[in-house]
Design a protein around this motif. Structure first.
Motif, PDB file in Angstrom:
ATOM      1  N   THR A   1      35.250  21.814  24.259  1.00  0.00           N
ATOM      2  CA  THR A   1      36.214  21.483  23.210  1.00  0.00           C
ATOM      3  C   THR A   1      35.872  22.219  21.923  1.00  0.00           C
ATOM      4  OG1 THR A   1      36.659  19.301  24.150  1.00  0.00           O
ATOM      5  CG2 THR A   1      37.174  19.594  21.816  1.00  0.00           C
ATOM      6  N   VAL A   2      34.597  22.209  21.562  1.00  0.00           N
ATOM      7  CA  VAL A   2      34.154  22.886  20.344  1.00  0.00           C
ATOM      8  C   VAL A   2      34.355  24.384  20.471  1.00  0.00           C
ATOM      9  CG1 VAL A   2      32.104  23.438  18.952  1.00  0.00           C
ATOM     10  CG2 VAL A   2      32.581  21.065  19.623  1.00  0.00           C
ATOM     11  N   LYS A   3      34.008  24.949  21.613  1.00  0.00           N
ATOM     12  CA  LYS A   3      34.180  26.398  21.823  1.00  0.00           C
ATOM     13  C   LYS A   3      35.644  26.805  21.659  1.00  0.00           C
ATOM     14  CE  LYS A   3      32.937  30.214  24.813  1.00  0.00           C
ATOM     15  NZ  LYS A   3      32.547  31.072  23.711  1.00  0.00           N
ATOM     16  N   GLU A   4      36.547  25.994  22.200  1.00  0.00           N
ATOM     17  CA  GLU A   4      37.984  26.302  22.100  1.00  0.00           C
ATOM     18  C   GLU A   4      38.513  26.123  20.678  1.00  0.00           C
ATOM     19  OE1 GLU A   4      39.911  23.879  25.055  1.00  0.00           O
ATOM     20  OE2 GLU A   4      38.827  24.845  26.691  1.00  0.00           O
ATOM     21  N   ALA A   5      37.945  25.176  19.934  1.00  0.00           N
ATOM     22  CA  ALA A   5      38.458  24.860  18.603  1.00  0.00           C
ATOM     23  C   ALA A   5      37.810  25.668  17.480  1.00  0.00           C
ATOM     24  CB  ALA A   5      38.254  23.365  18.319  1.00  0.00           C
ATOM     25  N   ILE A   6      36.717  26.335  17.787  1.00  0.00           N
ATOM     26  CA  ILE A   6      35.950  26.994  16.730  1.00  0.00           C
ATOM     27  C   ILE A   6      36.711  28.193  16.166  1.00  0.00           C
ATOM     28  CG2 ILE A   6      34.576  28.640  18.075  1.00  0.00           C
ATOM     29  CD1 ILE A   6      32.179  27.146  16.444  1.00  0.00           C
ATOM     30  N   GLN A   7      36.499  28.425  14.891  1.00  0.00           N
ATOM     31  CA  GLN A   7      37.207  29.468  14.149  1.00  0.00           C
ATOM     32  C   GLN A   7      36.991  30.864  14.745  1.00  0.00           C
ATOM     33  OE1 GLN A   7      36.297  29.181  10.008  1.00  0.00           O
ATOM     34  NE2 GLN A   7      37.284  31.101   9.490  1.00  0.00           N
ATOM     35  N   ASP A   8      35.767  31.163  15.152  1.00  0.00           N
ATOM     36  CA  ASP A   8      35.421  32.480  15.697  1.00  0.00           C
ATOM     37  C   ASP A   8      34.615  32.258  16.975  1.00  0.00           C
ATOM     38  OD1 ASP A   8      34.174  34.932  16.306  1.00  0.00           O
ATOM     39  OD2 ASP A   8      33.992  35.490  14.196  1.00  0.00           O
ATOM     40  N   PRO A   9      35.058  32.785  18.122  1.00  0.00           N
ATOM     41  CA  PRO A   9      34.349  32.553  19.382  1.00  0.00           C
ATOM     42  C   PRO A   9      32.912  33.092  19.408  1.00  0.00           C
ATOM     43  CG  PRO A   9      36.156  34.127  19.683  1.00  0.00           C
ATOM     44  CD  PRO A   9      36.255  33.589  18.289  1.00  0.00           C
TER      45      PRO A   9
ATOM     46  N   LEU B   1      32.516  16.814  17.838  1.00  0.00           N
ATOM     47  CA  LEU B   1      33.952  16.879  18.096  1.00  0.00           C
ATOM     48  C   LEU B   1      34.708  17.144  16.793  1.00  0.00           C
ATOM     49  CD1 LEU B   1      34.422  13.895  20.577  1.00  0.00           C
ATOM     50  CD2 LEU B   1      34.823  16.315  21.066  1.00  0.00           C
ATOM     51  N   PRO B   2      35.751  17.958  16.850  1.00  0.00           N
ATOM     52  CA  PRO B   2      36.516  18.245  15.632  1.00  0.00           C
ATOM     53  C   PRO B   2      36.975  16.975  14.908  1.00  0.00           C
ATOM     54  CG  PRO B   2      37.191  19.732  17.379  1.00  0.00           C
ATOM     55  CD  PRO B   2      36.246  18.733  17.998  1.00  0.00           C
ATOM     56  N   SER B   3      37.322  15.940  15.639  1.00  0.00           N
ATOM     57  CA  SER B   3      37.783  14.682  15.028  1.00  0.00           C
ATOM     58  C   SER B   3      36.661  13.915  14.339  1.00  0.00           C
ATOM     59  CB  SER B   3      38.427  13.793  16.097  1.00  0.00           C
ATOM     60  OG  SER B   3      37.478  13.475  17.097  1.00  0.00           O
ATOM     61  N   SER B   4      35.418  14.306  14.571  1.00  0.00           N
ATOM     62  CA  SER B   4      34.271  13.592  14.002  1.00  0.00           C
ATOM     63  C   SER B   4      33.524  14.392  12.948  1.00  0.00           C
ATOM     64  CB  SER B   4      33.304  13.210  15.128  1.00  0.00           C
ATOM     65  OG  SER B   4      33.937  12.383  16.062  1.00  0.00           O
ATOM     66  N   ARG B   5      34.024  15.547  12.595  1.00  0.00           N
ATOM     67  CA  ARG B   5      33.346  16.375  11.606  1.00  0.00           C
ATOM     68  C   ARG B   5      33.435  15.761  10.215  1.00  0.00           C
ATOM     69  NH1 ARG B   5      35.397  21.753  14.255  1.00  0.00           N
ATOM     70  NH2 ARG B   5      33.881  21.821  15.944  1.00  0.00           N
ATOM     71  N   GLY B   6      32.450  16.099   9.398  1.00  0.00           N
ATOM     72  CA  GLY B   6      32.440  15.619   8.026  1.00  0.00           C
ATOM     73  C   GLY B   6      31.813  14.249   7.863  1.00  0.00           C
TER      74      GLY B   6
ATOM     75  N   LEU C   1      10.025  24.539  13.868  1.00  0.00           N
ATOM     76  CA  LEU C   1      11.371  24.224  14.335  1.00  0.00           C
ATOM     77  C   LEU C   1      12.239  25.441  14.062  1.00  0.00           C
ATOM     78  CD1 LEU C   1      11.697  20.590  12.944  1.00  0.00           C
ATOM     79  CD2 LEU C   1      10.597  21.402  15.042  1.00  0.00           C
ATOM     80  N   MET C   2      12.920  25.911  15.107  1.00  0.00           N
ATOM     81  CA  MET C   2      13.665  27.159  14.986  1.00  0.00           C
ATOM     82  C   MET C   2      15.075  26.998  15.541  1.00  0.00           C
ATOM     83  SD  MET C   2      10.708  29.964  15.829  1.00  0.00           S
ATOM     84  CE  MET C   2      11.611  31.240  14.945  1.00  0.00           C
ATOM     85  N   ALA C   3      15.969  27.855  15.069  1.00  0.00           N
ATOM     86  CA  ALA C   3      17.357  27.839  15.523  1.00  0.00           C
ATOM     87  C   ALA C   3      17.967  29.206  15.284  1.00  0.00           C
ATOM     88  CB  ALA C   3      18.141  26.776  14.767  1.00  0.00           C
ATOM     89  N   THR C   4      19.118  29.419  15.894  1.00  0.00           N
ATOM     90  CA  THR C   4      19.907  30.612  15.608  1.00  0.00           C
ATOM     91  C   THR C   4      21.298  30.169  15.164  1.00  0.00           C
ATOM     92  OG1 THR C   4      20.703  30.875  17.893  1.00  0.00           O
ATOM     93  CG2 THR C   4      18.674  32.043  17.290  1.00  0.00           C
ATOM     94  N   VAL C   5      21.848  30.913  14.197  1.00  0.00           N
ATOM     95  CA  VAL C   5      23.187  30.624  13.692  1.00  0.00           C
ATOM     96  C   VAL C   5      23.883  31.950  13.422  1.00  0.00           C
ATOM     97  CG1 VAL C   5      24.535  29.583  11.803  1.00  0.00           C
ATOM     98  CG2 VAL C   5      22.461  28.454  12.613  1.00  0.00           C
ATOM     99  N   HIS C   6      25.138  32.041  13.814  1.00  0.00           N
ATOM    100  CA  HIS C   6      25.932  33.223  13.489  1.00  0.00           C
ATOM    101  C   HIS C   6      26.066  33.313  11.967  1.00  0.00           C
ATOM    102  CE1 HIS C   6      29.434  35.804  12.951  1.00  0.00           C
ATOM    103  NE2 HIS C   6      29.175  36.274  14.169  1.00  0.00           N
ATOM    104  N   PRO C   7      25.889  34.508  11.389  1.00  0.00           N
ATOM    105  CA  PRO C   7      25.949  34.644   9.924  1.00  0.00           C
ATOM    106  C   PRO C   7      27.256  34.134   9.305  1.00  0.00           C
ATOM    107  CG  PRO C   7      25.018  36.630  10.887  1.00  0.00           C
ATOM    108  CD  PRO C   7      25.498  35.773  12.037  1.00  0.00           C
ATOM    109  N   GLY C   8      28.340  34.173  10.046  1.00  0.00           N
ATOM    110  CA  GLY C   8      29.619  33.715   9.499  1.00  0.00           C
ATOM    111  C   GLY C   8      29.845  32.219   9.599  1.00  0.00           C
ATOM    112  N   ASN C   9      29.019  31.534  10.346  1.00  0.00           N
ATOM    113  CA  ASN C   9      29.193  30.100  10.546  1.00  0.00           C
ATOM    114  C   ASN C   9      28.527  29.340   9.388  1.00  0.00           C
ATOM    115  OD1 ASN C   9      29.413  27.468  11.406  1.00  0.00           O
ATOM    116  ND2 ASN C   9      28.744  27.889  13.493  1.00  0.00           N
ATOM    117  N   VAL C  10      29.182  29.365   8.236  1.00  0.00           N
ATOM    118  CA  VAL C  10      28.592  28.780   7.035  1.00  0.00           C
ATOM    119  C   VAL C  10      28.429  27.270   7.147  1.00  0.00           C
ATOM    120  CG1 VAL C  10      29.301  30.637   5.479  1.00  0.00           C
ATOM    121  CG2 VAL C  10      30.831  28.700   5.868  1.00  0.00           C
ATOM    122  N   TYR C  11      29.250  26.612   7.944  1.00  0.00           N
ATOM    123  CA  TYR C  11      29.150  25.156   8.090  1.00  0.00           C
ATOM    124  C   TYR C  11      27.809  24.790   8.727  1.00  0.00           C
ATOM    125  CZ  TYR C  11      34.123  26.025   7.579  1.00  0.00           C
ATOM    126  OH  TYR C  11      35.335  26.483   7.134  1.00  0.00           O
ATOM    127  N   SER C  12      27.507  25.417   9.856  1.00  0.00           N
ATOM    128  CA  SER C  12      26.246  25.143  10.534  1.00  0.00           C
ATOM    129  C   SER C  12      25.073  25.647   9.698  1.00  0.00           C
ATOM    130  CB  SER C  12      26.236  25.795  11.918  1.00  0.00           C
ATOM    131  OG  SER C  12      25.092  25.407  12.634  1.00  0.00           O
TER     132      SER C  12
END
Length: 168
Positions: free
Chosen positions: A22-30, A99-104, A127-138
């Protein structure tokens, strides 16, 4: 709203996979989110880490997969030149989705804080993670919790990612 954070179990695997899709389909940039399969999810319930789920009114609203890579070649510690003796102290905040309905509602922050508490008790330091540079929310969620960008490189079949680190 009373959100309960708990460890995921076998009966949650299918729902977690549905939320991922659901998140993959709804996300702004795949490019921002890579969905995993049910085998990957199950492996992280049983042997490669753990999964936390956020539940409200008996419904999973989101999750966080925590991966313990040890000395496997995908340990992000290798990417930042971490000494081999410290690789066993690395934990990945592998995948987090709401879920998009639960964001914020602060669910990602709650999941991350609970995971950090567990990892600190278990003796993890990095503790480490990866984030796409354009995904400012995450990215803002991570940096708001004290993670720092330590490197930017191509990962996951050539996708650009910031590598984030928090030392606890």
């Amino acid at each position: 709203m009373n959100i309960v954070i708990d460890k995921a179990q076998d009966q949650d695997v299918e729902r977690i996979a549905q939320i991922m899709n659901t998140v993959k389909e709804a996300i702004q940039d795949p490019e921002w989110f890579c969905a995993d399969n049910q085998e990957f999810i199950t492996r992280h319930i049983h042997e490669s880490g753990f999964i936390l789920k956020g539940v409200y009114d008996h419904e999973i609203m989101g999750f966080l997969i925590v991966r313990i890579p040890k000395y496997e070649k995908d340990n992000l510690g290798y990417d930042i030149g971490l000494d081999h003796s410290k690789l066993s102290q690395v934990a990945h905040m592998e995948s987090v989705a709401t879920l998009p309905s639960s964001r914020g509602k602060g669910l990602q922050k709650l999941l991350m804080m609970e995971a950090e508490t567990i990892l600190r008790k278990d003796g993890f330091t990095y503790l480490m993670a990866t984030v796409h540079p354009g995904n400012v929310y995450s990215l803002n969620n991570f940096t708001g919790l004290g993670y720092e960008i330590v490197k930017t490189m191509k990962k996951y079949d050539g996708k650009e990612r910031h590598i984030l680190l928090k030392i606890i």
